[in-house]
Enzyme design. Structure first.
Site, PDB file in Angstrom:
ATOM      1  N   SER A 157      29.734  43.186  31.785  1.00 26.09           N
ATOM      2  CA  SER A 157      31.175  43.411  31.894  1.00 26.09           C
ATOM      3  C   SER A 157      31.751  42.643  33.064  1.00 26.09           C
ATOM      4  O   SER A 157      31.077  42.418  34.062  1.00 26.09           O
ATOM      5  CB  SER A 157      31.492  44.894  32.084  1.00 26.09           C
ATOM      6  OG  SER A 157      32.887  45.051  32.282  1.00 26.09           O
TER       7      SER A 157
ATOM      8  N   LYS B 195      27.036  50.036  27.865  1.00 25.79           N
ATOM      9  CA  LYS B 195      28.155  49.080  27.887  1.00 25.79           C
ATOM     10  C   LYS B 195      29.255  49.531  26.918  1.00 25.79           C
ATOM     11  O   LYS B 195      30.451  49.428  27.207  1.00 25.79           O
ATOM     12  CB  LYS B 195      27.669  47.672  27.531  1.00 25.79           C
ATOM     13  CG  LYS B 195      28.788  46.641  27.287  1.00 25.79           C
ATOM     14  CD  LYS B 195      29.608  46.421  28.538  1.00 25.79           C
ATOM     15  CE  LYS B 195      30.683  45.376  28.534  1.00 25.79           C
ATOM     16  NZ  LYS B 195      31.197  44.761  27.398  1.00 25.79           N
TER      17      LYS B 195
ATOM     18  N   HIS C 296      31.075  52.333  28.510  1.00 22.79           N
ATOM     19  CA  HIS C 296      31.903  51.714  29.556  1.00 22.79           C
ATOM     20  C   HIS C 296      33.226  51.233  28.947  1.00 22.79           C
ATOM     21  O   HIS C 296      34.298  51.489  29.469  1.00 22.79           O
ATOM     22  CB  HIS C 296      31.155  50.547  30.207  1.00 22.79           C
ATOM     23  CG  HIS C 296      32.024  49.603  30.978  1.00 22.79           C
ATOM     24  ND1 HIS C 296      32.840  48.668  30.351  1.00 22.79           N
ATOM     25  CD2 HIS C 296      32.247  49.456  32.306  1.00 22.79           C
ATOM     26  CE1 HIS C 296      33.526  48.012  31.269  1.00 22.79           C
ATOM     27  NE2 HIS C 296      33.179  48.452  32.464  1.00 22.79           N
ATOM     28  N   ASN C 297      33.129  50.533  27.828  1.00 29.64           N
ATOM     29  CA  ASN C 297      34.346  50.014  27.199  1.00 29.64           C
ATOM     30  C   ASN C 297      35.227  51.147  26.678  1.00 29.64           C
ATOM     31  O   ASN C 297      36.459  51.062  26.751  1.00 29.64           O
ATOM     32  CB  ASN C 297      33.995  49.065  26.057  1.00 29.64           C
ATOM     33  CG  ASN C 297      33.537  47.710  26.564  1.00 29.64           C
ATOM     34  OD1 ASN C 297      33.018  47.601  27.666  1.00 29.64           O
ATOM     35  ND2 ASN C 297      33.718  46.680  25.766  1.00 29.64           N
TER      36      ASN C 297
ATOM     37  N   GLU D 178      37.009  52.441  29.537  1.00 30.70           N
ATOM     38  CA  GLU D 178      38.036  51.440  29.864  1.00 30.70           C
ATOM     39  C   GLU D 178      39.285  51.654  28.988  1.00 30.70           C
ATOM     40  O   GLU D 178      40.415  51.634  29.491  1.00 30.70           O
ATOM     41  CB  GLU D 178      37.412  50.057  29.643  1.00 30.70           C
ATOM     42  CG  GLU D 178      38.315  48.871  29.809  1.00 30.70           C
ATOM     43  CD  GLU D 178      37.580  47.577  29.383  1.00 30.70           C
ATOM     44  OE1 GLU D 178      36.460  47.322  29.867  1.00 30.70           O
ATOM     45  OE2 GLU D 178      38.126  46.834  28.550  1.00 30.70           O
TER      46      GLU D 178
END
Ligand code: NDP
Length: 477
Positions: A128, A182, A185-186, A189
């Protein structure tokens, strides 16, 4: 002499990652399906370090020292498989192939298993930070065997962002663990961006502030506990004037948010795992709603409230309230995301340390923030905690924010400003707090129409009521 590491796929991410390796003193073999990209990289940036340009996959593989370390940075999905299929016959036992693209973690599990059969290591690695992160230090989330990490990890840690001297890269866990993390994480976000967008909308359409004034508010917030990359760039976007029209930039942009799909994956996975990530889901749906043009055209004339602005005294106080609501809602969204990491880790036996994830997200990535230190500390104190929200810091912050948070959600409802992220976060919070939930009634309904049975608070066992017969005791099932 042979190259220490190779990067194949030299679009925005691969090119910058290769330069990052080279700037750290590694000799890097570079390759791309279309050779023009390789040539361009050498021409523009060849002076930055030692590159070995490879025209073909064979040349690329031959240029590498053993065990070979290869990072694939191509379009996720079928292209990744195509590149793997081309590489694999040319590799030798012990070589390490890392995929830095945005792969789905289930694809990564499949690829890791297939390469393991052939004696190769596959490292599914979430990266990222976008273009700038790839060049200057991303946050890296590699999954795979510990042996593979021993060989590749030091190089990744070298090029990763550093916070307090610690690299934003750690071995996440086996096979798909890195890409799973990941993905979440997104998802986080998405939730964070939606909450920030709602804060802006409320300040604009509740308090009547103009974008440049809201930019100032965000700058102030960025000096406090909300300090983060996303708040920082929000202030910049809001302060920007469109050169062509002289209007605020935010007013000339079409209000239809796009998505590449990692938010959707996060919610799909959460549904499978049974983890309530309502903040992420609302963010994904808010983007969907924004892009549903015929739906929005049809809805535009629906009746709204008569009251449309706060009076000036209330408007003055409002920015502080919104800051509290934002912080509280953000705590909830992150708590939900971390619960998903714990659930995924349990489901796939990944042994992910959630505190370590907070640690490697402190720099390099899009959600980097001061706040992540709080999360790290909370999991350091208790790695197995059922929710972040009961950690002393969070508990206290939620306690002092909650009146403002409730005011903001009610103002949004009264004025008719959509704030699904704030509202769902508050509902989740109150759901966690509740002594009794109306799920008891839902159980009654389920038993009524489908004889789905229920359990009682006062006795063990499973029961079904004969609803058609008044006064008759239930039957134990
Ligand atoms: P793109 O996703 O736009 O992919 C373009 C690259 O893939 C080119 O090098 C292209 O080669 C190559 N490619 C496509 N199809 C094939 C194929 N069948 N065989 C071989 N090569 C192929 O590039 P990005 O740099 O934007 O992203 C790379 C990866 O990193 C993606 O998985 C993306 O999701 C992920 N990512 C991107 C971020 C970003 O901010 N952009 C952030 C984090 C991750 P050619 O030049 O020959 O067309």
């Amino acid at each position: 002499s042979p190259a220490r590491i190779g990067v194949t796929g030299l679009a925005v991410m691969g090119r910058n990652l290769a330069r990052n390796f080279a700037r750290h003193g590694y000799r890097v073999a570079v390759h791309n399906r279309t050779q023009a990209r390789t040539t361009a990289l050498l021409e523009e940036f060849g002076h930055e370090g030692e590159f070995v340009a490879a025209g073909t996959t064979e040349e690329f593989v031959a240029a590498l020292e053993r065990p070979r370390l290869i990072v694939i940075m191509v379009k996720a999905g079928a292209p990744t498989d195509a590149v793997i299929d081309e590489l694999v016959p040319l590799l030798d036992e012990g070589d390490v192939v890392a995929d830095g693209g945005n792969a789905h973690f289930l694809d990564t599990r499949r690829r890791e298993a297939a390469l393991r059969e052939r004696g190769l290591h596959f490292v599914g690695s979430g990266i990222s930070g976008g273009e700038q992160g790839a060049l200057e230090g991303p946050s890296i989330m590699p999954g795979g065997t510990p042996e593979a990490y021993r060989v590749l990890g030091p190089l990744l840690e070298d090029i990763a962002a550093k916070v307090d001297g610690k690299p934003c890269c750690t071995h996440v866990g086996p096979d798909g663990a890195g890409h799973f993390v990941k993905m979440v994480h997104n998802g986080i976000e998405y939730a964070d961006m939606q909450l920030i967008a709602e804060a802006y909308d409320l300040l604009r359409h509740g308090a009547g502030l103009q974008p440049d004034a809201i930019a100032e508010v965000f700058r102030t917030w960025n000096a406090g506990r909300l300090e983060s990359y996303l708040i920082e760039i929000t202030a910049e976007v809001l302060a920007r004037t469109d050169a062509a029209t002289g209007k605020p930039f935010v007013d000339v942009v079409l209000d239809q948010a796009e998505q590449k799909g990692t938010g959707r994956w996060t919610v799909q996975s959460a549904l499978e795992l049974g983890v309530p990530v309502s903040g992420i889901a609302e963010a994904v749906f808010a983007r969907s709603l924004s892009g549903s043009v015929p739906l929005r055209q049809a809805g535009r004339g629906l009746p709204g409230p008569t009251e449309t602005w706060l009076d000036s005294a209330a408007a003055d106080r409002f920015a502080d309230d919104v800051e509290q609501a934002l912080y509280a809602s953000k705590m909830v969204a992150y708590a939900q995301g971390f619960n998903q990491i714990q659930a995924g880790s349990a489901e796939y036996s990944w042994q992910i340390d959630p505190g370590e994830m907070a640690t490697i997200w402190r720099g390099g990535c899009i959600i980097r923030a001061r706040f992540l230190d709080r999360i790290r500390a909370a999991y350091e104190a208790d790695r197995e905690r059922p929710t972040l929200l009961t950690d002393a810091h969070f508990r206290e912050a939620l306690g002092s924010a909650q009146s403002a948070w409730r005011r903001v959600v009610s103002v949004a409802a009264q004025l008719g400003v959509p704030a699904p992220g704030f509202a769902t976060a508050l509902a989740y919070y109150d759901g966690l707090r509740a002594e009794r939930l109306p799920a008891a009634l839902v159980q009654g309904q389920r038993d009524f129409f489908g004889a789905h049975t229920y359990r009682r608070v006062d006795r063990d066992g499973t029961f079904h009521t004969r609803w058609e017969v008044e006064g008759r005791p239930e039957e134990q099932r």
